[in-house]
Design an enzyme around this catalytic site. Sequence first.
Site, PDB file in Angstrom:
ATOM      1  N   LYS A  89      11.764 -12.023  -6.938  1.00  0.00           N
ATOM      2  CA  LYS A  89      11.760 -10.064  -7.068  1.00  0.00           C
ATOM      3  C   LYS A  89      13.182 -10.171  -5.320  1.00  0.00           C
ATOM      4  O   LYS A  89      12.281 -10.334  -4.466  1.00  0.00           O
ATOM      5  CB  LYS A  89      11.649  -9.338  -6.666  1.00  0.00           C
ATOM      6  CG  LYS A  89      11.297  -7.588  -6.824  1.00  0.00           C
ATOM      7  CD  LYS A  89      10.743  -7.098  -7.668  1.00  0.00           C
ATOM      8  CE  LYS A  89       9.383  -6.975  -6.707  1.00  0.00           C
ATOM      9  NZ  LYS A  89       8.564  -5.880  -7.452  1.00  0.00           N
ATOM     10  N   GLY A 110      -1.042  -9.325 -13.179  1.00  0.00           N
ATOM     11  CA  GLY A 110      -1.622 -10.390 -14.074  1.00  0.00           C
ATOM     12  C   GLY A 110      -0.328 -10.693 -14.612  1.00  0.00           C
ATOM     13  O   GLY A 110      -0.616 -11.482 -15.647  1.00  0.00           O
ATOM     14  N   TRP A 114       2.842 -10.760 -15.614  1.00  0.00           N
ATOM     15  CA  TRP A 114       3.534 -12.835 -15.502  1.00  0.00           C
ATOM     16  C   TRP A 114       2.709 -13.886 -15.428  1.00  0.00           C
ATOM     17  O   TRP A 114       2.993 -14.527 -16.545  1.00  0.00           O
ATOM     18  CB  TRP A 114       4.112 -12.392 -13.929  1.00  0.00           C
ATOM     19  CG  TRP A 114       5.687 -11.416 -13.604  1.00  0.00           C
ATOM     20  CD1 TRP A 114       5.887 -10.205 -14.511  1.00  0.00           C
ATOM     21  CD2 TRP A 114       6.676 -12.362 -13.139  1.00  0.00           C
ATOM     22  NE1 TRP A 114       7.299 -10.638 -14.101  1.00  0.00           N
ATOM     23  CE2 TRP A 114       8.013 -11.055 -12.905  1.00  0.00           C
ATOM     24  CE3 TRP A 114       7.081 -13.084 -11.889  1.00  0.00           C
ATOM     25  CZ2 TRP A 114       8.793 -11.276 -12.642  1.00  0.00           C
ATOM     26  CZ3 TRP A 114       8.906 -13.305 -11.880  1.00  0.00           C
ATOM     27  CH2 TRP A 114       9.339 -12.530 -11.576  1.00  0.00           C
ATOM     28  N   ASP A 135       7.141 -12.358  -7.397  1.00  0.00           N
ATOM     29  CA  ASP A 135       7.687 -10.721  -7.796  1.00  0.00           C
ATOM     30  C   ASP A 135       6.660  -9.371  -7.201  1.00  0.00           C
ATOM     31  O   ASP A 135       6.935  -8.822  -7.631  1.00  0.00           O
ATOM     32  CB  ASP A 135       6.719 -10.859  -9.495  1.00  0.00           C
ATOM     33  CG  ASP A 135       6.964  -8.546  -9.552  1.00  0.00           C
ATOM     34  OD1 ASP A 135       8.445  -8.484  -9.687  1.00  0.00           O
ATOM     35  OD2 ASP A 135       6.393  -8.840 -11.115  1.00  0.00           O
ATOM     36  N   ASP A 154      -2.548 -13.955  -4.939  1.00  0.00           N
ATOM     37  CA  ASP A 154      -2.684 -12.538  -4.300  1.00  0.00           C
ATOM     38  C   ASP A 154      -3.108 -12.071  -4.061  1.00  0.00           C
ATOM     39  O   ASP A 154      -4.316 -12.853  -3.767  1.00  0.00           O
ATOM     40  CB  ASP A 154      -2.128 -11.813  -5.508  1.00  0.00           C
ATOM     41  CG  ASP A 154      -1.878 -10.034  -5.379  1.00  0.00           C
ATOM     42  OD1 ASP A 154      -0.131 -10.126  -6.912  1.00  0.00           O
ATOM     43  OD2 ASP A 154      -2.162 -10.142  -5.318  1.00  0.00           O
ATOM     44  N   ASP A 211      -3.108 -14.722   0.816  1.00  0.00           N
ATOM     45  CA  ASP A 211      -1.961 -14.176   1.557  1.00  0.00           C
ATOM     46  C   ASP A 211      -0.819 -15.405   1.467  1.00  0.00           C
ATOM     47  O   ASP A 211      -0.962 -16.551   2.298  1.00  0.00           O
ATOM     48  CB  ASP A 211      -1.961 -13.961   2.739  1.00  0.00           C
ATOM     49  CG  ASP A 211      -1.159 -13.696   3.381  1.00  0.00           C
ATOM     50  OD1 ASP A 211      -0.260 -13.218   3.094  1.00  0.00           O
ATOM     51  OD2 ASP A 211      -1.230 -12.644   4.576  1.00  0.00           O
TER      52      ASP A 211
END
Length: 316
Positions: A166, A53, A55, A126, A85, A101
């Site tokens: 990312k 957490g 971010w 990320d 998440d 998901d």
Amino acid sequence: MGKASRDKRDIYYRKAKEEGWRARSAFKLLQIDEEFNIFEGVKRVVDLCAAPGSWSQVLSRKLYLPVKQLPASKDGDLPLIVAIDLQPMAPIEGVIQVQGDITNARTAEVVIRHFDGCKADLVVCDGAPDVTGLHDMDEFVQSQLILAGLTIVAHVLREGGKFIAKIFRGKDTSLLYCQLKLFFPVVTFAKPKSSRNSSIEAFAVCENYSPPEGFNPKDLYRLLEKVGSPSGGDDLDCSSGWLEGPNKVYIPFLACGDLSGYDSDRSYPLPKVADGTYQSLDPVQPPIAPPYKRALEIKKASGHGIRDLEKLPLDS
Ligand code: SAM
């Protein structure tokens, strides 16, 4: 590695604890923002792959808390932050958590419901699979996660919005770049100062979401395949056969964050307290249900270690 030793060898790990961030990754998002001003005008934001957490904490501190602290602020003025998440995470003020998901397109519907049918100004991702150390494999799995993120983007991002994801740099980086360019006229690959040089990690900063005219999110993969296939659309093809001469793809790549600031690959001396010792801080918020939790419990209970895992039923 002991806590103090990690504090010495990883300045951003130590700074994260000092500043109350759950993970050192917070600095990556902050440094991307320093360069690209990604939070300007943002009222709705989605944090994909958000646990533990840090971010989301950045989003809360940069977007939600400043508005909440205004004397005349009303509920309707508050920015909306939705974090997704696979893992649960401890609550963060102003962040709506969804355990889900991102490879499931229905996750996008959940986000839109939280935004009352409105679209997001910014999506950050990320996400990272468990890294195997085999670069090609890791890069491939990572790129699949980005494409899952792009599917969510195609459903929830407003035109003109931004997407930060990312990436792992590797042989297919230019393919990924071309795929992202289909939807964003400006794509830059950025390496924040807090991301180690030894890591293949970087971040795609995609600006001004502009899907092709008549684009239907259901056709996303068909469109992406066209870019990836040697027999694809003429001017879109980024596959290796075309990476020669004038067709070569040059990817804008930018180091970001204060370049004279802390170097993530360097060790720094530890600050000592009055009696000359160093006090290492505990992590701000350990993950509440990490996948390795059960393995650690078994290891502790049995005293025998990881071998006992093999005897466990798969669903335990
Ligand atoms: N940005 C986070 C922070 O600052 O605390 C760190 C994210 S961590 C590097 C990667 C996360 O990706 C993990 O929490 C993992 O559970 C999540 N993840 C991986 N695959 C996912 C998926 N398919 N759907 C949702 N989350 C996923």
